[in-house]
Enzyme design. Structure first.
Site, short mmCIF file in Angstrom:
data_model
loop_
_atom_site.label_atom_id
_atom_site.label_comp_id
_atom_site.label_asym_id
_atom_site.label_seq_id
_atom_site.Cartn_x
_atom_site.Cartn_y
_atom_site.Cartn_z
N TYR A 56 0.82 -1.20 0.00
CA TYR A 56 0.00 0.00 0.00
C TYR A 56 0.87 1.27 0.00
CZ TYR A 56 -3.62 -3.33 1.47
OH TYR A 56 -4.47 -4.41 1.57
N HIS A 122 0.23 -11.78 0.91
CA HIS A 122 -0.75 -10.96 0.18
C HIS A 122 -1.24 -11.68 -1.09
CE1 HIS A 122 -1.70 -6.40 -0.38
NE2 HIS A 122 -2.75 -7.14 -0.61
N SER A 201 -12.80 -5.36 1.54
CA SER A 201 -13.79 -4.72 0.66
C SER A 201 -15.22 -5.16 1.02
CB SER A 201 -13.50 -5.03 -0.82
OG SER A 201 -12.27 -4.46 -1.21
N PRO A 202 -15.58 -5.11 2.31
CA PRO A 202 -16.92 -5.55 2.72
C PRO A 202 -18.03 -4.63 2.24
CG PRO A 202 -15.82 -4.52 4.55
CD PRO A 202 -14.80 -4.63 3.46
N GLY A 206 -17.17 0.32 -2.26
CA GLY A 206 -18.00 1.52 -2.29
C GLY A 206 -19.37 1.32 -2.90
N PHE A 207 -19.55 0.26 -3.67
CA PHE A 207 -20.82 0.01 -4.34
C PHE A 207 -21.98 -0.06 -3.34
CE2 PHE A 207 -23.88 -3.37 -5.57
CZ PHE A 207 -24.48 -2.74 -6.64
N ALA A 209 -22.44 1.21 -0.51
CA ALA A 209 -22.83 2.44 0.18
C ALA A 209 -23.87 3.20 -0.61
CB ALA A 209 -21.60 3.32 0.41
#
Length: 330
Positions: A56, A122, A201-202, A206-207, A209
């Site tokens: 990251y 990872h 990515s729970p 962003g979808f 939300a």
């Protein structure tokens, strides 16, 4: 709903914080001062599980987490990842023992700590047997540099192979109402082996939300711009499903984000979501999901609309898909 779960022998907050967004992947990261405020607010809200990675920001995220959270090291469960990092400005997957051990030394320095509670591979470097990389991580456990071993984006079969070499504490993969691949075998394997499942990515990147209406507005450096399910035509179809969900959840008094995270917390006591955000308001909304009690029938209704075969487009483009080992829906 209990607000603590178990991870690698530690009690941690049921909802953790994925720190990636603060340095990587979703366009321009926030300035240091804003990122610092968010991390400290997470502490105030009772978050103890913080997840970062060597990849990251090519080390920048570990530097950030180390600078802000090292004074609070005894309060937190610190997780990072190796096996995929930046080399001369390029993302490289390298699971060789020497690379893993060198990356760990760099991570310890950046994180300003003498040990990492959970160190996750990872990506499985498919040019090597998984046993080789896990053996290197086992050496780090014996040396006291890491507390436990995790794997990311691998199948149930690969998890079992790895677990035979050294106990695996956690499997981390994408899991949400619009990414249900772990239900094809990984979750069952985790339950059988006593492995925690860390859901990244729970919020469906962003979808879930419900705020991202036009993916064509994404920054050119935003990784979602390369993901098939964010392609405009597919995304429009996926939004239609989400609009259906929004229509019958408005009366619940909960936001889509809260319901999405609450749903994940019902998937098993060993499931630990790590939503990421750059906004304190979103952080507070996410963490509040562990305190709500939505009707089980409502969650089942949402799950039905967002059924796996109804979602248009894959998680990754062809090149990125080749790098993972997860079970996939046809």
């Amino acid at each position: 709903m209990p607000t603590a779960r178990h991870l690698a022998g530690h009690a941690v907050s049921a909802i953790g914080l994925g720190c990636m967004n603060l340095s990587h992947a979703y366009g321009t990261p926030p300035p240091f001062e804003e990122a610092e405020r968010l991390l400290l607010r997470a502490l105030d809200l009772g978050v103890t599980h913080f997840d970062t990675a060597a990849l990251y920001g090519f080390g920048a995220n570990e530097e950030l987490v180390g600078k802000v959270l090292s004074p609070h090291r005894q309060q937190i469960f610190l997780a990072s990842k190796c096996g995929m990092q930046g080399v001369n400005g390029t993302r490289v997957i390298d699971g060789r023992a020497a690379t893993i051990k060198a990356t760990c030394e760099d991570s310890l320095r950046r994180l300003r700590t003498d040990h990492i509670d959970l160190y996750t591979l990872h990506r499985w470097d498919k040019s090597l047997p998984i046993e080789e990389s896990v053996g290197a991580l086992a050496d780090l456990v014996r040396d006291g540099k890491i507390g436990a071993i995790g794997l990311s984006e691998v199948s149930a079969a690969t998890l079992r192979r790895a677990h035979a070499v050294h106990p695996i504490a956690a499997l981390q993969s994408e899991y949400s109402l619009w990414t249900r691949n772990p239900e094809l075998g990984a979750l069952q394997a985790c339950r059988e082996l006593g492995v925690a499942f860390v859901a990244f990515s729970p919020m469906g990147r962003g979808f879930l939300a419900g705020k991202l209406r036009d993916p064509s507005t994404l920054n050119a450096k935003d990784i979602r711009a390369t993901m098939p399910r964010f392609a405009p035509e597919r995304y429009t179809r996926n939004l239609a499903l989400l609009d259906q969900v929004q229509a019958f959840t408005q009366a619940s008094g909960y936001s889509l984000a809260q319901l999405a995270l609450a749903w994940l917390l019902t998937r098993g006591d060993n499931v630990l979501p790590i939503p990421g955000t750059t906004q304190i308001a979103h952080l507070e909304e996410n963490i509040s999901a562990q305190h709500i009690k939505p009707d089980a029938a409502l969650l089942l209704q949402i799950e039905g609309v967002l059924a796996p075969l109804s979602i248009q487009g894959g998680r990754y483009n062809t090149a990125s898909q080749a790098e993972v080992d997860t079970e996939e829906f046809a």
